[in-house]
Scaffold this motif. Structure first.
Motif, short mmCIF file in Angstrom:
data_model
loop_
_atom_site.label_atom_id
_atom_site.label_comp_id
_atom_site.label_asym_id
_atom_site.label_seq_id
_atom_site.Cartn_x
_atom_site.Cartn_y
_atom_site.Cartn_z
N LYS A 886 -6.17 15.15 17.52
CA LYS A 886 -4.86 15.73 17.15
C LYS A 886 -4.85 16.95 16.88
CE LYS A 886 -1.21 14.87 13.63
NZ LYS A 886 -0.84 14.37 12.09
N TYR A 907 -8.13 8.04 21.17
CA TYR A 907 -6.55 8.13 20.72
C TYR A 907 -6.08 9.35 20.03
CZ TYR A 907 -7.46 3.04 21.27
OH TYR A 907 -7.78 1.96 21.69
N ALA A 909 -2.72 12.58 19.68
CA ALA A 909 -1.41 13.09 19.87
C ALA A 909 -1.52 14.60 19.74
CB ALA A 909 -0.45 12.70 18.70
N ASN A 910 -0.50 15.37 20.38
CA ASN A 910 -0.41 16.63 20.49
C ASN A 910 -1.80 17.28 21.13
OD1 ASN A 910 0.80 19.05 20.31
ND2 ASN A 910 0.56 19.37 18.28
N LEU A 930 -2.91 8.82 24.89
CA LEU A 930 -2.41 9.71 24.00
C LEU A 930 -0.87 10.05 23.96
CD1 LEU A 930 -4.95 12.42 25.66
CD2 LEU A 930 -5.20 11.33 23.37
N THR A 931 -0.43 10.73 22.97
CA THR A 931 1.06 10.99 22.94
C THR A 931 1.33 12.54 22.91
OG1 THR A 931 1.66 8.93 21.75
CG2 THR A 931 3.32 10.57 21.51
N ASP A 932 2.43 12.80 23.71
CA ASP A 932 2.55 14.32 23.64
C ASP A 932 1.30 15.29 24.06
OD1 ASP A 932 5.19 13.98 22.24
OD2 ASP A 932 4.19 14.47 20.44
N ASN A 959 2.14 8.53 26.65
CA ASN A 959 3.54 8.94 26.26
C ASN A 959 3.85 10.35 26.08
OD1 ASN A 959 4.44 6.06 25.97
ND2 ASN A 959 2.73 5.71 24.31
N ASN A 960 4.73 10.53 26.77
CA ASN A 960 5.60 12.01 26.75
C ASN A 960 4.55 12.89 27.33
OD1 ASN A 960 7.33 14.19 26.27
ND2 ASN A 960 6.85 14.17 23.97
#
Length: 1006
Positions: A886, A907, A909-910, A930-932, A959-960
């Protein structure tokens, strides 16, 4: 059947000598043709050593039970195919079950139940009305009146019966039949009665010996037996002899003296089959013998001693006359007590007649005096002590005097006395080590004797106190005399003959003899020679003792000998060094014999180098053997692919073999060469290894022990020039402001956790000022390490000549929490390597790492608010791991920003990846979710594929996603998957791997 045949003649006529020589050569070749064969290379080879010996069962020929089976009055029961008889042998009742023709199924395999119900149940020590005589054995095949029968028989004897042997008037009736446990009875016969008029005795086809003595003499013998049984050993003295008479086959009685014989109680335990030593009187002989023994056949293992002596005499070894006779004894007082002793073994004793009967000139017979041995045994028994209390000195060969048989005659005869002194000196020379066996023995006869003993399983006769030795006054050599071999035992080892350990001549000659006696042709020949007589004796002994001659033991021992002479592997060979002119190979002897190294051969049989010195690797030895190489060796490896020739390591090692053989066997064996071997400087390596792991924390001035479980580093600036090693069971506390400069390849190695807590203003610094230092390795700790506000700069991986890890900082099987820490400018593969551990990492910076910034192998952990700048390879690289990330920034990695392989999962994000070759890679069953995610300025954005066949396809779910200034957005292998905002993108290639790793995309593609 001869192991060796010797012949020589003197003749002045040259032509006669020549003809004789030719005939002898032809004869020897014919004798050896079944033992030796020559291969295509002209090498002598013993063909049978790799072939299992198997012997067919001797077939019944002469002996019958006709007298029994023709008497219907002796039939207790009869049905189709089966008759049950009652008879007697040597005063012992027997039940005989005679099956007609071949039997199979349960008739062959079921056990017998046999319950003798008593007229007086108080005679049963088991307090039940019958004596249980159940039994199981194999049948004996006999022939009576040209009809085959299969005989099972059982003596009506039991230790639970008072008096041991049941008589007719003791038995009320008998229940018998066949049964199998868990299944039930296949035959049941009830209430058989034995008539009081039973008079038939099972007759045997053996000579008859009849002994008479007085009741007074017999009582003296009986008392001596009682004492021996109580003590557990028999001690014989001259005044034990009593007078008696003996006759052969009902001939005239001859005067003799006799006494009990045998050392152990097995000679005396039977009710009336006691072992006796006889000495004939008045110059008479008995069957040509002046001294002899009769004894229970069991004490010499029944027929085995008979056959052993027969074979030895065939080989011109001095053997005893050994036979069997049906013996009775009459004890005379006012009445005559008739004792049916039964079948006994007749064994010759040691005197002049024995020697002359074996066609030798009169000479002395010697032995190592065993009286000390038996005196110590007797005392042990008298005191009822355990066997391990015996005296090693008293029972040793070294302290055993040398004795001569017929001592009075020998010492009073000047010629024999001179022989004795010479022979005794020879044996004393052996005991002192000043003589060898091959010096003082007729080595041909001795090795023949020992080899035959091994074949027959007669190790017992090779024990020092069983040795009997003849001094041949003509050859001035010692010769073995067969005695007490206890043959017929399956070999478990080849007992060394006394004084043979260091005599290479004896051992060489013994191997030659062993290869001959172990051949199937040799054994078949000896069995064929004596099969008829052996069969006759076997049938006679079966009638009384229910035993058979187990010929398979000869086959077993033959195969055992073959295995020792030709083991599965004789050597191991390991390559030590090789160059254009020489090769050095470490060779270890695995066999029970010395091994001669012949040379190096190609796998196709070509000789590549001959060992001119014919190196001999001794028993249990290991040596480095050097071979000289020439152009022939080089040319042996020319091929279409390798046109220039020359040996290529390591692939060509498998093509060369070591040729070798055991002396005396002369079978060339081929062994492979391992391309590596034991380090020739192993001691130095071990010392170095131990030193590298030895705790030494108490030798550094900045380390102090503040409690039994705590080590504290003193605040200040220090230099580390040698490895610092801390063992387990400590806690290492490193204070804020502590600085350690690593130089001279020194590293910090700890089996205890580190508590390395600095502050923003006063961090902890571990670095190398001159780029010569090593790094840090924390391993196998039981508690968590904590690293905070610390700087690891310009370090390299800990290593030695024996060991290394890949990271500048390493945590192995050690939980760790890292925060507000910098890993920079490492000079090795990884900046931080965590292995098989759990971890958390926050607010940490990686910068200027040589290769991968963070490498995780089989880890579970989290990365949060971490930055990876200018990695020399990958920013984050994991395998076999689970990672949560993260707020991650990765800038300018030389290869991949994030790489997950070998069934890993990420896993998070960002995440931002800027610059470099590839943004995010998932391979080999790995998953990235991953997200973002932002990827900018890379050549390839995302890739998923299978690299290793043992794994599978890979997955990326984003995602994104923001891709900016990326040459190729994604490269996804067929069956792998990329999903962006839950939409699966099209796969484009089945050969993604062909475009990765510098071929099209990656660090090396620049």
């Amino acid at each position: 059947m001869k192991i060796k045949n010797d012949s020589s003649q003197k003749n002045t006529a040259i032509i006669v000598v020549s003809l004789l020589s030719i005939l002898l050569i032809v004869f020897f070749l014919s004798q050896e043709k079944n033992v030796y064969q020559t291969d295509s290379n002209g090498k002598s080879e013993v063909s049978h050593l790799n072939e299992r010996t198997e012997l067919a069962r001797i077939k019944a020929k002469n002996f019958t039970y006709e007298a029994l089976m023709s008497n219907e009055k002796l039939q207790l029961y009869k049905e189709e195919g089966l008759v049950v008889y009652a008879t007697e042998k040597s005063g012992i009742l027997k039940l005989i079950y005679a099956y007609e023709d071949e039997i199979s199924g349960r008739k062959l395999t079921d056990n017998f139940f046999l319950h003798a119900y008593l007229k007086d149940s108080t005679k049963n020590k088991g307090n039940v009305p019958y004596i249980n005589l159940d039994f199981a054995n194999k049948p004996m095949k006999i022939n009576s009146k040209n009809k085959d029968y299969f005989i099972f028989q059982r003596d009506l004897s039991s230790e639970k019966f008072v008096g041991e042997h049941l008589q007719i008037n003791d038995i009320k009736h008998i229940n018998t039949g066949r049964f199998r446990h868990g299944i039930g009875r296949s035959l049941s016969i009830n209430k058989l009665t034995i008539p009081d008029s039973l008079s038939s005795k099972l007759q045997v086809d053996l000579p008859k010996i009849h002994i008479t003595t007085s009741a007074k003499n017999y009582n003296k013998i009986r008392e001596k037996r009682k004492q021996a049984l109580e003590i557990g050993v028999l001690s014989s003295e001259d005044d034990d002899l009593v007078k008696g008479d003996i006759s052969f086959n009902y001939g005239a009685l001859q005067k003799a003296k006799f006494r009990l014989k045998g050392d152990w109680p097995d000679h005396l335990r039977h009710q009336n089959k006691w072992s006796y030593r006889f000495i004939m009187e008045d110059g008479n002989t008995f069957k040509g013998m002046r001294k002899f023994s009769i004894q229970h056949p069991r004490v010499r293992n029944y027929l085995w001693e008979w056959l052993f002596n027969k074979i030895l005499k065939e080989e011109d070894i001095i053997g005893l006359r050994y036979d069997f006779a049906d013996v009775t004894m009459d004890v005379q007082s006012d009445t005559v007590e008739h004792i049916p002793i039964g079948i006994m073994a007749l064994e010759e004793s040691f005197d002049k007649i024995l020697i002359e009967h074996n066609r030798r000139r009169e000479g002395v017979i010697l032995a190592f005096d065993e009286s000390l041995f038996w005196d110590d045994t007797k005392k042990e028994k008298e005191f009822r002590l355990d066997h391990n209390t015996y005296s090693k000195k008293i029972r040793s060969l070294e302290n055993a005097p040398i004795k001569v048989f017929n001592q009075n005659k020998v010492l009073s005869d000047s010629n024999l006395s001179k022989q004795f002194n010479t022979a005794k000196d020879l044996l004393d020379g052996l005991k002192s080590g000043k003589h060898t066996l091959s010096n003082v023995f007729d080595i041909d006869k001795l090795t023949t004797y020992v080899a035959t003993s091994y074949l027959f399983g007669g190790n017992h006769g090779l024990v020092w106190h069983n040795l009997r030795i003849y001094y041949n006054p003509i050859t001035s050599k010692l010769e073995p005399i067969s005695y007490d071999s206890n043959s017929g035992i399956k070999l478990e080892t080849l007992r060394p003959f006394p004084f043979s350990e260091s005599d290479s001549i004896f051992k060489h000659k013994l191997r030659e003899k062993l290869k001959i006696v172990s051949s199937q042709s040799y054994i078949e020949n000896l069995m064929s020679t004596y099969s008829e007589e052996l069969e006759r004796l076997e049938r006679n002994l079966f009638a009384e003792y229910n035993i058979e001659f187990d010929h398979s033991i000869l086959a077993y021992n033959s195969n055992y000998i073959k295995k020792t002479l030709q083991p599965a592997r004789q050597i191991t060979a390991q390559l030590v060094a090789i160059n254009h002119t020489n090769v050095s190979i470490a060779i270890k002897n695995l066999s029970d014999h010395p091994v001669i190294i012949e040379g190096i051969e190609h796998e196709d049989g070509r000789v590549l180098s001959i060992n001119q010195s014919q190196s001999l690797i001794p028993l249990d030895g290991e040596e480095i053997v050097h071979f000289t190489l020439d152009n022939y060796f080089k040319n042996a490896f020319v091929s279409k692919k390798n046109k220039k020739g020359a040996f290529q390591y390591p692939k060509d090692v498998g093509k060369i073999k070591i040729a070798h053989h055991i002396p005396g066997i002369d079978v060339t064996n081929i062994s492979e060469i391992l391309p590596y071997g034991t380090n020739q400087n192993l001691d130095n390596s071990i010392a170095m290894y131990k030193k590298s792991r030895a705790a030494n924390y108490d030798g550094f001035d900045f380390v102090q022990k503040t409690s039994d479980s705590t080590l504290s580093f003193k605040k200040g600036q220090y230099t580390l020039t040698e490895n610092l090693v801390v063992p387990a069971n400590f806690r290492i506390e490193i204070p804020a402001g502590f600085e350690l400069d690593f130089q001279n390849q020194a590293s910090f190695i700890s089996h205890s956790p580190i508590i390395c807590i600095g502050t923003k203003e006063n961090p902890i610094r571990l670095y190398s000022s001159d780029s010569s230092g090593g790094g840090i390795f924390i391993t196998n700790t039981t508690e968590k390490s904590v690293v905070s506000h610390s700087i690891f700069d310009n370090l390299s991986n800990p290593q030695s000549e024996l060991w290394s890890v890949s990271g500048a900082v390493n945590f192995h099987e050690s939980e760790v929490h890292i925060s507000h820490t910098t890993f920079s400018n490492n000079r090795c593969e990884d900046g931080l390597n965590i292995i098989r551990s759990t971890f958390t990492m926050t607010d940490t910076r990686f910068e200027g790492t040589y290769s991968d910034a963070f490498d995780g192998d089989f880890v579970t952990g989290t990365l949060e608010r971490c930055t990876f700048l200018n990695a020399g390879n990958d920013g984050i690289d994991i395998s076999g791991s689970e990672l949560v990330i993260k707020d991650i920034i990765i800038e300018n990695p030389a290869d991949k920003g994030i790489s997950a392989g070998e069934h890993s999962s990420i896993y998070g994000a960002n995440v931002s990846v800027t610059g470099g070759e590839i943004g995010v890679v998932s391979k080999d069953l790995s998953t990235i979710n991953l997200t973002d995610l932002t990827i900018s300025g890379t050549r390839l954005g995302l890739s998923a594929f299978q690299k290793k066949s043992e794994y599978g396809v890979a997955t990326i779910d984003i995602n994104n996603l923001l891709l900016d200034n990326v040459e190729v957005n994604h490269l996804i292998e067929i069956d792998s998957r990329l999903s962006i905002d839950k939409v699966t993108v099209e796969t484009v290639s089945n050969n993604v791997i062909d475009q990765m790793y510098g071929k099209e995309y990656g660090k090396s593609s620049k």
